[in-house]
Design a protein around this motif. Structure first.
Motif, PDB file in Angstrom:
ATOM      1  N   GLN A  33      43.245  93.713  28.623  1.00  0.00           N
ATOM      2  CA  GLN A  33      42.469  92.508  28.368  1.00  0.00           C
ATOM      3  C   GLN A  33      41.942  91.979  29.709  1.00  0.00           C
ATOM      4  OE1 GLN A  33      44.059  89.555  25.715  1.00  0.00           O
ATOM      5  NE2 GLN A  33      45.195  91.056  24.503  1.00  0.00           N
ATOM      6  N   THR A  52      56.673  89.829  30.285  1.00  0.00           N
ATOM      7  CA  THR A  52      57.476  88.626  30.501  1.00  0.00           C
ATOM      8  C   THR A  52      58.297  88.346  29.245  1.00  0.00           C
ATOM      9  OG1 THR A  52      55.822  87.726  31.998  1.00  0.00           O
ATOM     10  CG2 THR A  52      57.405  86.165  31.051  1.00  0.00           C
ATOM     11  N   PRO A  54      61.855  86.374  29.181  1.00  0.00           N
ATOM     12  CA  PRO A  54      63.006  85.857  29.940  1.00  0.00           C
ATOM     13  C   PRO A  54      64.340  85.941  29.198  1.00  0.00           C
ATOM     14  CG  PRO A  54      61.391  84.112  29.425  1.00  0.00           C
ATOM     15  CD  PRO A  54      60.757  85.407  29.072  1.00  0.00           C
ATOM     16  N   ASP A  55      64.344  85.841  27.869  1.00  0.00           N
ATOM     17  CA  ASP A  55      65.611  85.796  27.145  1.00  0.00           C
ATOM     18  C   ASP A  55      65.963  87.115  26.479  1.00  0.00           C
ATOM     19  OD1 ASP A  55      65.550  83.061  27.832  1.00  0.00           O
ATOM     20  OD2 ASP A  55      64.284  82.649  26.091  1.00  0.00           O
TER      21      ASP A  55
ATOM     22  N   GLN B  33      46.760  93.015   8.779  1.00  0.00           N
ATOM     23  CA  GLN B  33      46.428  94.424   8.832  1.00  0.00           C
ATOM     24  C   GLN B  33      46.614  95.022   7.435  1.00  0.00           C
ATOM     25  OE1 GLN B  33      47.960  96.785  12.052  1.00  0.00           O
ATOM     26  NE2 GLN B  33      47.996  95.064  13.482  1.00  0.00           N
ATOM     27  N   VAL B  51      59.177  88.762  10.672  1.00  0.00           N
ATOM     28  CA  VAL B  51      59.152  89.632  11.844  1.00  0.00           C
ATOM     29  C   VAL B  51      60.460  90.412  11.876  1.00  0.00           C
ATOM     30  CG1 VAL B  51      59.100  89.707  14.374  1.00  0.00           C
ATOM     31  CG2 VAL B  51      57.737  87.998  13.157  1.00  0.00           C
ATOM     32  N   THR B  52      60.389  91.713  12.110  1.00  0.00           N
ATOM     33  CA  THR B  52      61.591  92.526  12.257  1.00  0.00           C
ATOM     34  C   THR B  52      61.970  92.591  13.729  1.00  0.00           C
ATOM     35  OG1 THR B  52      61.002  93.859  10.340  1.00  0.00           O
ATOM     36  CG2 THR B  52      62.599  94.812  11.873  1.00  0.00           C
ATOM     37  N   ALA B  53      63.146  92.055  14.061  1.00  0.00           N
ATOM     38  CA  ALA B  53      63.602  92.031  15.452  1.00  0.00           C
ATOM     39  C   ALA B  53      65.127  92.008  15.442  1.00  0.00           C
ATOM     40  CB  ALA B  53      63.047  90.818  16.181  1.00  0.00           C
ATOM     41  N   VAL B  96      59.383  86.276  20.839  1.00  0.00           N
ATOM     42  CA  VAL B  96      60.614  87.035  20.639  1.00  0.00           C
ATOM     43  C   VAL B  96      61.430  86.938  21.928  1.00  0.00           C
ATOM     44  CG1 VAL B  96      61.630  89.271  20.103  1.00  0.00           C
ATOM     45  CG2 VAL B  96      59.439  88.635  19.072  1.00  0.00           C
ATOM     46  N   GLY B  98      61.629  84.770  24.206  1.00  0.00           N
ATOM     47  CA  GLY B  98      60.876  84.331  25.371  1.00  0.00           C
ATOM     48  C   GLY B  98      59.620  85.123  25.656  1.00  0.00           C
ATOM     49  N   ALA B  99      59.397  86.204  24.910  1.00  0.00           N
ATOM     50  CA  ALA B  99      58.174  86.984  25.100  1.00  0.00           C
ATOM     51  C   ALA B  99      57.137  86.539  24.080  1.00  0.00           C
ATOM     52  CB  ALA B  99      58.457  88.476  24.936  1.00  0.00           C
ATOM     53  N   ALA B 100      55.967  86.112  24.550  1.00  0.00           N
ATOM     54  CA  ALA B 100      54.865  85.744  23.654  1.00  0.00           C
ATOM     55  C   ALA B 100      54.080  87.004  23.327  1.00  0.00           C
ATOM     56  CB  ALA B 100      53.957  84.725  24.332  1.00  0.00           C
ATOM     57  N   THR B 101      54.051  87.384  22.064  1.00  0.00           N
ATOM     58  CA  THR B 101      53.369  88.618  21.688  1.00  0.00           C
ATOM     59  C   THR B 101      52.498  88.371  20.461  1.00  0.00           C
ATOM     60  OG1 THR B 101      54.924  89.475  20.043  1.00  0.00           O
ATOM     61  CG2 THR B 101      55.461  89.868  22.356  1.00  0.00           C
ATOM     62  N   PRO B 102      51.508  89.246  20.248  1.00  0.00           N
ATOM     63  CA  PRO B 102      50.788  89.206  18.979  1.00  0.00           C
ATOM     64  C   PRO B 102      51.746  89.592  17.846  1.00  0.00           C
ATOM     65  CG  PRO B 102      49.632  90.539  20.619  1.00  0.00           C
ATOM     66  CD  PRO B 102      51.001  90.286  21.153  1.00  0.00           C
ATOM     67  N   ASP B 103      51.471  89.084  16.669  1.00  0.00           N
ATOM     68  CA  ASP B 103      52.197  89.493  15.474  1.00  0.00           C
ATOM     69  C   ASP B 103      51.735  90.901  15.099  1.00  0.00           C
ATOM     70  OD1 ASP B 103      53.241  89.897  12.964  1.00  0.00           O
ATOM     71  OD2 ASP B 103      52.645  87.935  12.187  1.00  0.00           O
ATOM     72  N   PRO B 104      52.655  91.881  15.038  1.00  0.00           N
ATOM     73  CA  PRO B 104      52.197  93.233  14.687  1.00  0.00           C
ATOM     74  C   PRO B 104      51.611  93.327  13.280  1.00  0.00           C
ATOM     75  CG  PRO B 104      54.604  93.144  14.860  1.00  0.00           C
ATOM     76  CD  PRO B 104      54.081  91.824  15.345  1.00  0.00           C
ATOM     77  N   TYR B 108      43.532  91.226  15.117  1.00  0.00           N
ATOM     78  CA  TYR B 108      43.459  90.546  16.403  1.00  0.00           C
ATOM     79  C   TYR B 108      42.051  90.024  16.682  1.00  0.00           C
ATOM     80  CZ  TYR B 108      47.890  92.873  16.486  1.00  0.00           C
ATOM     81  OH  TYR B 108      49.137  93.307  16.127  1.00  0.00           O
ATOM     82  N   ARG B 114      42.642  84.966  25.053  1.00  0.00           N
ATOM     83  CA  ARG B 114      43.295  86.277  24.909  1.00  0.00           C
ATOM     84  C   ARG B 114      42.955  86.889  23.562  1.00  0.00           C
ATOM     85  NH1 ARG B 114      44.322  84.744  20.322  1.00  0.00           N
ATOM     86  NH2 ARG B 114      46.384  84.358  19.522  1.00  0.00           N
ATOM     87  N   TRP B 115      43.089  88.222  23.475  1.00  0.00           N
ATOM     88  CA  TRP B 115      43.102  88.905  22.192  1.00  0.00           C
ATOM     89  C   TRP B 115      44.487  88.703  21.596  1.00  0.00           C
ATOM     90  CZ3 TRP B 115      39.156  90.978  19.566  1.00  0.00           C
ATOM     91  CH2 TRP B 115      37.986  91.275  20.264  1.00  0.00           C
TER      92      TRP B 115
END
Lengths: 384, 384
Positions: A33, A52, A54-55, B33, B51-53, B96, B98-104, B108, B114-115
């Protein structure tokens, strides 16, 4: 911003100490991106990724079938490197504590059955799909109604640069199909179809023609709940049995008439070709052999060959087709596939009198660099 | 597959017990999707996400400025619900550990710099941007060289359905700009420009015209390393000072001549309009006031007004412009903005003799549903 830079520097220094042999000439991937530094690629085609989280207790970078553990620093930034990758485009994903997610740093591509991250590893021959100051055609997003599916469908159509200014000109058409787990987005995006054609045409290496990139796996009814997955030998969801037949009807009865009605095509079989990659190659073979009255040229990228026996046994095939193109990535044909050597099969077809061409993409596997190069080679043979 | 269904059922049952008041008429979001069930939306416009985590300790769904904690079940699947959302399109993301991610699970979109993930909440008036079996125009991806930027640039151009078959016809052009933190992808994707126009034209409610959607924040030099971020009052990265001037030069010297050369436009100011949302509205105002010799109609969506004084003080403005359109979401104008009531300002402009229109999108804020509706209204006034 200063803090981010500092973190990056610390992480980088740590990595360098641990892996002194890695060349420190990393550059941001072209598939990142805008403004994102990671993932980076160096001249050894090693990827350095950074996330990134952190947790989190475990973060992995998952590419080409291998999950690489990243290492956390005191700021919660995870960094790590992969083994050297093949040149070209690869799908990948990030794992954060068991959650598979796209990398927030990358652009997103459809493949492997999902929209997700992709990375382009610089290639020695990337000039042929580079964005240059040459006349550019348009890649159009097109909606149309399909009677076969009783549904609106969606495809991409490339029209060459001259199309919108030379209004008296009519054009041949190539129908170009994606692979299994992919969609109509594959060729225009990671396939770089428009840029490949623009560069070829600007260099005088290819004729001008229209390219239609449609979805070969759309026309499927949803399986009933609880029904067993439909098998086609590949065991991927999204590939119903009958994929070739189902798409053939859509292609011949809906897509081709729509394209011939809406665009300035030369609407005869002499000026109509079909090609595809992997599943799309299998569809191309099935459809072109069944419809010699519709097409006159075909290309199979990483998805089969046509033997002398097959050519002899398909009614009208030898008479109809004046170009048969077969290609693979070198890593696909290092060992014969099920006893078949596609190079020998194609050479035999040529010896039997057909205009058959065989191309092997150097040091690539079943992946987009093979198919970009295949299109580049095939396009130079078409409609000449 | 059976296991996944079972997990979903257990999670669903758990939620239902805990929140008995939520209506159980959830349906997968249209922005998911293909084949993904979550996130879902119910008739109360509540989102249920999943979300699966399995190894995560905290997972959150982050939308409209609120982070909602999801709840983990024994299979590592996290589920949760949001408060009711406004109708229309919203950006969101997943956290997840502390990580900011797109929802799989989502498609998008580019926005918020951001995308990432986006979700469309069904709207009572969504029919105006629904995909229907009507004649469809093409949305073209276009590359061109810009002398102002000495670089290749990228835009999208909508041509109406008749464009490719009625070769004697020439068309007016609307230049339509995105907001801050967005790009040329916004209008064709989440903005639904093509579908809105196709439906309007099919219903006889709008004239046919070309729409050019370019990038108003591209033409910026990268700030030097360590330099303070450039301010334009909005404090977003990616918005350099001089954004209106810089884009004006690109638009007037590169984009408009390119469009008039490559497409069958009516290349005069009477048949040329500009509109934009938020930052794009501010650019539209600055550029149309500076260039009355180039445009004759303008639209400002959620990004300012034109007062009687401004109209009087801009040389040539009153004579040049035969349409001024101003719009906001109702939640944006519940309270006067900095003492300015855009409805009164626009009514005053109309009373002073200009053809000024004011539209308020019901129960929406500074978001895409406001802008889809604004385009729908504005397009019906254009080139008539």
């Amino acid at each position: 911003m200063k803090k981010t830079l500092l973190i990056s520097f610390v992480a980088l220094a740590t990595c360098s100490a641990a892996m002194a042999q890695v060349k420190e000439d990393f550059k941001p991937a072209s598939t990142n991106q805008g403004g994102k530094e990671y993932p980076m690629v160096n001249s050894e085609r090693i990827i350095r990724a950074q996330v990134t989280a952190p947790d989190a207790t475990r973060v992995q970078f998952d590419i080409s079938g291998v999950k690489y553990d990243l290492t956390k620093d005191e700021n919660g930034v995870w960094t790590g490197e992969t083994a050297p990758q093949d040149e070209g485009f690869h799908y990948y994903q990030i794992w954060v504590d068991g959650a598979a997610t796209p990398d927030p740093n990358s652009l997103y591509y459809y493949g492997a059955g999902r929209w997700g991250s992709g990375i382009d590893i610089p290639a020695h021959d990337e000039d042929f799909y580079a964005l240059k100051n040459v006349p550019h055609g348009d890649v159009r997003e097109v909606y149309y109604y399909s009677q076969t599916n009783d549904a609106m469908r969606h495809c991409y159509i490339y029209t060459p640069a001259s199309y919108d200014t030379d209004l008296n000109k009519r054009y041949p058409v190539l129908y170009l199909q994606h692979g299994g787990g992919e969609s109509e987005h594959g060729w225009p995006q990671q396939g770089k179809t428009g840029l490949i054609m623009d560069n070829l045409i600007a260099a005088g290496l290819a004729e001008e023609f229209i390219i239609v990139m449609d979805n070969g796996s759309w026309a499927r009814p949803r399986p009933a709940e609880g029904a067993a997955p439909q098998g086609n030998g590949q065991r991927r969801p999204g590939l119903p049995s009958g994929w070739a037949d189902g798409f053939m009807n859509t292609l011949v009865n809906d897509i081709i008439p729509m394209v011939d009605a809406r665009y300035r095509t030369i609407a005869d079989r002499e000026h109509r070709a079909m090609a595809g990659l992997s599943m799309g190659a299998m569809q191309t073979k099935a459809i072109t052999m069944a419809k010699p009255e519709v097409f006159s040229k075909l290309g199979l990228f990483s998805g089969g060959t046509i033997s002398v026996e097959e050519a002899d046994n398909a009614p009208g095939f030898r008479e109809a087709y004046d170009l048969v193109f077969v290609s693979y990535g070198s890593r696909e044909v290092e060992k014969p596939r099920g006893g078949i050597d596609p190079g020998k099969t194609t050479a035999d077809l040529k010896a039997s009198g057909m205009n058959a061409h065989y191309y092997v993409s150097p040091e690539t596997a079943h992946e987009w660099q093979t198919w970009r190069r295949s299109l580049y080679q095939f396009a130079q043979l078409l409609f000449k």
